[in-house]
Design a protein around this motif. Structure first.
Motif, PDB file in Angstrom:
ATOM      1  N   THR A  54       0.837  -1.205   0.000  1.00 18.37           N
ATOM      2  CA  THR A  54       0.000   0.000   0.000  1.00 18.37           C
ATOM      3  C   THR A  54       0.867   1.249   0.000  1.00 18.37           C
ATOM      4  O   THR A  54       0.675   2.157  -0.820  1.00 18.37           O
ATOM      5  CB  THR A  54      -0.895   0.009   1.253  1.00 18.37           C
ATOM      6  N   ILE A  55       1.831   1.293   0.911  1.00 20.53           N
ATOM      7  CA  ILE A  55       2.617   2.507   1.052  1.00 20.53           C
ATOM      8  C   ILE A  55       3.506   2.721  -0.165  1.00 20.53           C
ATOM      9  O   ILE A  55       3.675   3.830  -0.659  1.00 20.53           O
ATOM     10  CB  ILE A  55       3.444   2.454   2.360  1.00 20.53           C
ATOM     11  N   ARG A  56       4.029   1.624  -0.710  1.00 20.12           N
ATOM     12  CA  ARG A  56       4.980   1.727  -1.825  1.00 20.12           C
ATOM     13  C   ARG A  56       4.271   2.065  -3.141  1.00 20.12           C
ATOM     14  O   ARG A  56       4.712   2.942  -3.867  1.00 20.12           O
ATOM     15  CB  ARG A  56       5.725   0.403  -1.950  1.00 20.12           C
ATOM     16  N   THR A  57       3.186   1.375  -3.446  1.00 15.53           N
ATOM     17  CA  THR A  57       2.593   1.553  -4.782  1.00 15.53           C
ATOM     18  C   THR A  57       1.213   2.192  -4.764  1.00 15.53           C
ATOM     19  O   THR A  57       0.742   2.625  -5.803  1.00 15.53           O
ATOM     20  CB  THR A  57       2.455   0.199  -5.518  1.00 15.53           C
ATOM     21  N   SER A  58       0.540   2.190  -3.637  1.00 10.16           N
ATOM     22  CA  SER A  58      -0.866   2.602  -3.670  1.00 10.16           C
ATOM     23  C   SER A  58      -1.220   3.474  -2.478  1.00 10.16           C
ATOM     24  O   SER A  58      -2.184   3.200  -1.782  1.00 10.16           O
ATOM     25  CB  SER A  58      -1.771   1.365  -3.683  1.00 10.16           C
ATOM     26  N   ASN A  59      -0.464   4.519  -2.264  1.00  7.29           N
ATOM     27  CA  ASN A  59      -0.734   5.385  -1.127  1.00  7.29           C
ATOM     28  C   ASN A  59      -1.973   6.233  -1.386  1.00  7.29           C
ATOM     29  O   ASN A  59      -1.986   7.056  -2.289  1.00  7.29           O
ATOM     30  CB  ASN A  59       0.482   6.289  -0.881  1.00  7.29           C
ATOM     31  N   PRO A  60      -3.024   6.041  -0.595  1.00  8.51           N
ATOM     32  CA  PRO A  60      -4.250   6.805  -0.853  1.00  8.51           C
ATOM     33  C   PRO A  60      -4.172   8.238  -0.343  1.00  8.51           C
ATOM     34  O   PRO A  60      -5.065   9.024  -0.604  1.00  8.51           O
ATOM     35  CB  PRO A  60      -5.314   6.016  -0.089  1.00  8.51           C
ATOM     36  N   PHE A  61      -3.111   8.560   0.409  1.00 10.25           N
ATOM     37  CA  PHE A  61      -3.052   9.881   1.022  1.00 10.25           C
ATOM     38  C   PHE A  61      -2.196  10.857   0.224  1.00 10.25           C
ATOM     39  O   PHE A  61      -1.851  11.930   0.698  1.00 10.25           O
ATOM     40  CB  PHE A  61      -2.539   9.778   2.458  1.00 10.25           C
TER      41      PHE A  61
END
Lengths: 157, 660, 188
Positions: free
Chosen positions: B140-147
């Motif tokens: 999530t943090i590496r490729t898909s950070n929603p923030f």
């Protein structure tokens, strides 16, 4: 799932209404219409990728629906209609992959899986009948055993 | 600020997850009680951090924060508040956060309710859950950070996909994820068991409820998705064998097998290796679904962006967890020694047969779903594998499964005989045959639906026969049977009810085989007939909603001249998204759905195309799924689950003997 | 069962997973390089002559219509392009068709399910790259070609055999990276 599929359709053809086919498209003979419908469910709508032409309201799907009905009304057999479409759109248009050497594994899946499963059960039951002797103790375990035998018991730390 | 807080909470969760992986696993190896004791608070902390991150994202959606890229891409100020909030997980990034948060909640649940578990086992389970969290949080943090922020802020969001603005669809992913993630817990138990080299009845008692819960949620999630397709897409279809649908069906099927084999582990201490394997595969299938949905390798169109980069990362995760688990399995599974021995004809034998057939169906769905990929790589051909294949290839496997699932619960453990089972089921078979002939006659010789009804009657009847047998309904008086029924373990009720649910769904599917349809072009005031009803088009007029305009038809449904119902199907147009949606009107009486869709209008003649369906027993498809989940829930409420193994003796001792 | 075969059996899931993983990895790599496209469908007509057809002209376009016979033995490769004025990607594609036509590649256009007046307006605004132009209002000839969307282009070799089909707009990249090479290859 389907939502996005529709999304794609709408991207391709913005503003096209979600039309229903017109009653005028249907064949007058209910038996022929029923055949056309069953056949149409086996034909992929090329644009929508995961729907049959019977389930899609894209223009091409409707054209193909009409084409199928025309052919059937003209007396073509189901196989003839299918091969007509197959000659134009290739394997991709058939939702039921044809039996062929390169779809053999696909169609044999149920049988292969069953055979494999029975084989596995047979193997494991054979093993269950002859329980394997416990593995010989390792050197470490031997030492621990000697210790246990020396102390003769213990309490939890 | 809130977005940064969310981002920070995610990072914090990752750190906590990392600690939750290392400390308890190491502690369990070193038999260090203090290190193992960190597992529970770390799991709770991780759960809180993830919940905070999720709430932060939800807040950004609720206030339509246009400085957050994810909100801009997927939301819009004109959306109703409910769909702004549900839109939080209606996209790739947000749904990942939901996924990890549910994983966090499961970890917290294991740490809270798992106090009776052996300390080392609990530490290892939580450690493995932490490891799963680490992978997905890193992803999530590496490729898909929603923030991710954007500057300058966009004037408004772009995402207003009207088809996603639906409560059924909004609730679909959370239910599915509860199922998927539930299998992460059984996976963690399997890995912990492999590390310890021990599987016993206590382990089975823990795995069974988790697999039951996961299965129940997955059942509901799949049913909800199918129901959504039914009422939203306006084609009256309910299952399309789309790769994405199949991706949710695969873990469900394996989960069904796991559910049953876990009972054998719990009751009989047999099938241990197999159950471990199923627990690994069930989670593997969940991950595979995630991979297929988000990498775009399959020809299925869905709303998540297809990004090979992300696909590669998920594949890495899939391989790490699955291949890693299988590697452990290859080395450690030999330690599982089954103690319970059983004859081929026995309850265990029936469950093995269930497992065999369910796994074969899984194989069909699996191979069929992946075949286009395979054929392209191997033969360089583009082929389609559609519903006709799945229907014809799975049907011969479903038939024996339905036949066997009736007999299984009536067989005793260890060794059974056919005759007593036949004696208990002969009248059910008679009902099944009767159902077949009645359906055949009533439907005008439609064989397949009649076969479906026969099997539905068989399965429902057998579930009843099972309860009747256990309560001695036919051998004693009613009062006695009632007392026995009250004393029956809830798991027995749950099993019978879930089996009956399958029968009800089967009846619904068979009934849909008899669905009738009519396409008519009507001017206002004209009517057509279908299934004994008169459908009169009264008018078609404009309607305006918050972010759409519509053409809404009024159709009066009459039976013998009396008004039954007024139906109002509509065609909505969303100007911002430039999209049309159909609003189906459904009138249900639980026996059939009367289903109306409005199509194009011809301005010149004032006629409108109306498609009408009479979907016989359609509601039973989802009703059956609900009953299956209910059965699962009832089974979960069983005393044996609530009072777990080690505490059982003490619980008895303190409360005194109870009339069981 | 011998301990060895049991050991092998227990290792089978790992082997299967490793194999599957390698397969998916290849698929992803091929997808990245464009060798594998889950949506791309090859034409069933590759290596064949075009189907028989004879289409009417777009009225008032001043461009000759064509039939299947007109595509035979041109002595040079040609492009048959299905397009429509209502199709947005066709606008993106148009400059590339103009460039091809300027370079002397015969481009045959078939206006698919389009109103003749709209086709004309489109060509007046964006220029006419078509040596021959016909219209297929019912879309039946398009079905015979296996067209499933517009724009769609077919490359015919010098003998008039279909060698390549591209579904979607011919972007400058497609023109440079694919079409040029193919044109050179089939030049004779």
């Amino acid at each position: 799932m389907r939502r996005a599929l529709i999304l794609l359709l709408l991207l391709l053809a913005p503003l096209s209404a979600l039309a229903l086919s017109s009653p005028a498209d249907m064949l007058p003979d209910p038996a022929q219409e029923e055949r056309a419908r069953a056949l149409g469910r086996e034909i992929r709508c090329m644009v929508c990728q995961n729907q049959s032409i019977e389930d899609s309201e894209v223009g091409l799907a409707r054209d193909l629906r009409l084409l199928v009905r025309e052919r059937i009304a003209a007396g073509a057999s189901d196989a003839e209609v299918k091969s007509f479409l197959h000659a134009r759109y290739g394997d991709f248009v058939l939702l039921r992959p044809p039996f062929a050497w390169n779809t053999l594994i696909l169609w044999a899946t149920p049988v292969l899986a069953l055979l494999g499963g029975f084989g596995l059960i047979w193997l494991s039951r054979r093993k269950a009948v002859q329980p394997t002797p416990p593995a010989p103790l390792t050197a470490e375990e031997q030492r621990r055993l000697a210790e246990l035998e020396r102390v003769g018991g213990g309490t939890q730390a | 600020m809130i977005a940064e807080l969310g981002h920070f909470a995610l990072a914090l969760a990752l750190v906590l997850a990392l600690a939750q992986t290392i400390l308890p696993l190491l502690g369990a190896e070193l038999r260090n009680g203090r290190m193992m004791a960190t597992a529970a608070p770390l799991a709770l902390g991780q759960c809180l951090a993830l919940a905070s991150a999720f709430l932060c994202l939800m807040y950004a959606y609720a206030i339509n924060d246009t400085t957050v890229a994810n909100v801009v891409q997927n939301s819009h100020s004109a959306k109703p508040m409910l769909y702004k909030i549900t839109g939080t997980w209606g996209n790739h990034e947000g749904s990942l956060i939901l996924w990890v948060m549910i994983l966090g909640i499961c970890g917290a649940a294991v740490s809270t309710f798992g106090r009776d578990l052996p300390t080392a086992l609990r530490a290892r389970v939580l450690g493995v859950l932490g490891l799963i969290s680490v992978g997905f949080l890193a992803f999530t943090i590496r490729t898909s950070n929603p923030f991710q922020r954007i500057w300058p802020p966009a004037p408004d969001g772009q995402g207003l996909n009207p088809i996603l603005q639906d409560i059924g669809l909004a609730m679909h992913p959370p239910l599915l994820y509860l199922g998927y993630v539930g299998y992460a817990v059984t996976f963690a138990f399997a890995i912990a068991a492999l590390i310890e080299g021990r599987v016993d009845a206590a382990w089975g008692r823990w795995v069974r409820p988790w697999s039951l819960a996961a299965w129940s949620f997955l059942t509901l999630g799949i049913a909800l998705g199918s129901w959504w397709a039914y009422y939203e897409l306006g084609w009256g279809g309910y299952w399309f064998w789309d790769p994405v649908e199949n991706a949710s069906l695969l873990p469900w099927l394996i989960g069904t097998a796991l559910l049953h084999s876990a009972i054998v582990v719990e009751k009989r201490e047999a099938l241990k290796t197999w159950t471990i394997l199923l627990a690994i595969i069930a989670f593997g299938m969940s991950l595979l679904g995630t991979f297929l949905v988000r990498s775009g390798v399959l020809n299925s169109v869905h709303s998540f962006a297809n990004d090979p980069e992300r696909g590669l990362f998920i594949l890495g995760l899939l391989m790490f967890y699955l291949a890693g688990a299988f590697l452990l399995f290859a080395f450690r599974a030999r330690a599982m020694i089954p103690t319970g021995i059983f004859a081929p004809v026995s309850r265990e034998g029936a469950i093995v047969l269930n497992n065999l057939l369910v796994c074969c169906i899984t194989a069909v769905v699996f191979v069929g779903t992946l075949w286009p990929l395979f054929a392209d790589a191997l033969f360089g051909t583009k082929v389609s594998v559609g519903p006709p294949f799945f229907n014809s290839a799975s049907f011969p496997l479903v038939v024996p499964l339905l036949l066997a699932m009736a007999a299984g619960p009536l067989m005793p453990w260890k060794r059974a005989q056919f005759m007593p089972v036949v004696m208990k089921l002969w009248w059910v078979a008679v009902i099944g045959f009767a159902a077949f002939f009645v359906a055949l006659l009533a439907s005008g010789q439609k064989v397949l639906p009649a076969v479906g009804f026969a099997f539905a009657a068989w399965v429902i009847g057998a579930a009843f026969a099972d309860i009747a047998d256990r309560t001695a309904l036919f051998r004693t008086n009613l009062g006695n049977a009632w007392n026995r029924a009250k004393g029956l373990p809830r798991a027995a009720w749950g099993a019978a009810i879930a089996h009956a649910g399958i029968g009800i769904t089967a009846a619904g599917i068979a009934g849909m085989g008899l669905a009738q349809e009519r396409l008519a072009s009507l001017a206002p005031g004209q009517s057509t007939t279908l299934a004994g009803y008169e459908w009169r088009l009264e008018e078609v007029r404009d309607e305006v909603g918050p972010n759409w305009t519509a053409r809404r038809a009024t159709i009066t449904l009459l039976r013998d001249g009396a008004v039954v119902r007024v139906m109002r199907p509509a065609r909505r147009f969303f100007p911002l998204a430039r999209q049309n949606t159909t609003e189906v009107a459904i009138h249900t009486n639980l026996i059939a759905d009367l289903y109306a869709v409005i199509g194009e209008e011809d301005a010149a003649s004032g006629r409108a195309v109306i498609r009408l369906h009479y979907n016989f027993l359609a509601p039973w498809i989802w009703l059956g799924a609900g009953i299956m989940a209910l059965g699962g829930g009832l089974s979960l409420a069983d005393r044996r689950v609530r009072v777990s193994a080690p505490n059982r003796a003490t619980a008895r001792a303190t409360t005194g003997p109870r009339p069981a | 069962m011998t301990p060895l075969s049991r050991r092998l059996l227990l290792a089978a899931p790992f082997a299967a997973a490793a194999l599957g993983g390698a397969g998916f990895y290849t698929a992803l790599q091929r997808q990245r390089t464009g060798a594998y496209n889950p949506r791309g469908v090859p034409s069933a007509l590759i290596g064949q002559a075009p189907p028989a057809f004879d289409l009417p002209p777009v009225p008032e376009s001043g461009v000759e219509p064509f039939a299947a016979a007109d595509l035979r033995g041109l002595g040079q490769p040609a492009l048959v392009n299905f397009w429509a004025s209502w199709c947005v990607p066709c606008v993106i594609e148009h400059p590339q068709l103009m460039a091809l036509s300027r370079q002397g590649v015969p481009v045959f256009g078939i206006a698919y399910k389009d109103k003749p007046a709209d086709s004309l307006t489109f060509l007046r605004r964006h220029g006419n790259p078509f040596r021959r132009l016909a219209q297929d209002v019912p879309g039946r000839v398009a079905i015979d070609w296996g067209v499933y969307g517009v724009p769609e282009s077919y490359l015919l070799d010098a003998q008039g055999i279909i060698r390549w089909r591209y579904a979607g707009p011919i972007t400058p990249e497609v023109l440079e990276q694919d079409l040029r090479i193919l044109l050179a290859r089939h030049a004779a």
